[in-house]
Design an enzyme around this catalytic site. Structure first.
Site, mmCIF file in Angstrom:
data_model
loop_
_atom_site.group_PDB
_atom_site.id
_atom_site.type_symbol
_atom_site.label_atom_id
_atom_site.label_comp_id
_atom_site.label_asym_id
_atom_site.label_seq_id
_atom_site.Cartn_x
_atom_site.Cartn_y
_atom_site.Cartn_z
ATOM 1 N N CYS A 127 0.811 -1.224 0.000
ATOM 2 C CA CYS A 127 0.000 0.000 0.000
ATOM 3 C C CYS A 127 0.842 1.270 0.000
ATOM 4 C CB CYS A 127 -0.936 0.012 1.214
ATOM 5 S SG CYS A 127 -2.367 -1.065 1.041
ATOM 6 N N THR A 128 2.037 1.212 0.587
ATOM 7 C CA THR A 128 2.857 2.422 0.659
ATOM 8 C C THR A 128 3.676 2.659 -0.606
ATOM 9 O OG1 THR A 128 4.663 1.235 1.768
ATOM 10 C CG2 THR A 128 3.023 2.344 3.178
ATOM 11 N N UNK A 129 3.459 1.841 -1.627
ATOM 12 C CA UNK A 129 4.111 2.053 -2.915
ATOM 13 C C UNK A 129 3.149 2.822 -3.811
ATOM 14 N N PRO A 130 3.337 4.138 -3.972
ATOM 15 C CA PRO A 130 2.378 4.944 -4.732
ATOM 16 C C PRO A 130 2.113 4.456 -6.156
ATOM 17 C CG PRO A 130 3.785 6.379 -3.439
ATOM 18 C CD PRO A 130 4.362 4.991 -3.330
ATOM 19 N N PHE B 135 2.181 1.450 -7.336
ATOM 20 C CA PHE B 135 1.379 0.227 -7.226
ATOM 21 C C PHE B 135 -0.079 0.565 -6.971
ATOM 22 C CE2 PHE B 135 -0.450 -3.079 -4.438
ATOM 23 C CZ PHE B 135 -0.373 -4.172 -5.286
#
Length: 248
Positions: A124-127, A129
């Site tokens: 989730c913290t990979u923008p 993605f």
């Protein structure tokens, strides 16, 4: 596999040198000409969809590419990628994963006969993605009659206690399986339209597929049919679409 491993080691070494060179260049530019440094970073951000993402402003992420947290995280990803075993045409690693119901299983359990299986690794913290999640969901809708899909939740790309971006999901790096399942539940709430599993805390599946920070694969009959580039640059659902259209 020997030659593929050699290529992997050489390409990783080149990427490490490129990363250090880019880091030093940006630090120097920021000192002498902040506006020019910003221009370079924005150009890079366009390639990884950061400038297109309405959730973020330049101030949220741009300057982090000149931080030690960036060097530490990127170096760690490269080091772990040296354990990669998934190569096009070769056997797909049947590594362990855990379902949202906390049941241990493995990648092969999601292969059904000769149907392709699309793997999407990310967090989730990979923008990039999350920005491309809708595009991935459209893939599921358009090709669920000929292929299966599986999201594998892995270590956070930009955890709050690591290489953090402002205005991002507030998730620390996972210290336990419960942490990882809790983070994956945030993704489940976005309804990816396919099963979601998590990597074990040893990150064994992530390592064997060279999946950090995000990556796409297509498996078929136990073989690697398609291997996308490493994210964020190489995470491209459009390539998967083109591949699936050829076999639909």
């Amino acid at each position: 596999m020997f030659l593929q491993k050699i290529v992997l080691y050489l390409s990783t070494a080149c990427m490490f040198c490129y990363m250090l060179g880019k880091f030093l260049m940006l630090v120097i530019l920021q000192f002498f000409s902040p506006s020019l440094a910003k221009k370079f970073i924005l150009r890079m951000g366009e390639k990884i969809t950061m400038t297109q993402n309405p959730r973020f402003n330049y101030e949220d992420w741009g300057l982090t590419f000149m931080s030690l947290a960036f060097i530490k995280t990127a170096s760690s990803h490269m080091w772990l990628s040296l354990g990669e075993e998934a190569f096009v045409g070769g056997e797909a690693p049947d590594s362990p994963v855990v379902t949202m119901d906390r049941e241990k299983t493995s990648i092969s359990k999601y292969l059904k006969g000769n149907r392709p299986l699309v793997l999407s690794f990310g967090s989730c913290t990979u923008p990039p993605f999350m920005y491309k999640l809708d595009e991935f969901k459209q893939l599921v809708k358009d090709f669920s009659d000929v292929a299966d899909f599986l999201v594998i939740y892995i270590a956070e790309a930009h955890s709050t206690d690591g290489w953090a971006f402002k205005n991002n999901y507030d998730i620390n790096q996972h210290q336990s399986l419960e942490d990882r399942l809790s983070a994956a539940q945030v993704l489940v709430q976005s309804e990816p339209l396919c099963p979601v599993v998590v990597d074990e805390m040893t990150d064994v599946t992530t390592i064997k597929y060279g999946a950090l920070p995000e990556r796409l694969f297509i498996l078929q009959a136990g073989k690697v049919l398609y291997k996308g580039g490493k994210g964020p640059w190489g995470y491209n659902p459009a390539e998967v679409r083109s591949f699936l259209e050829k076999i639909k």
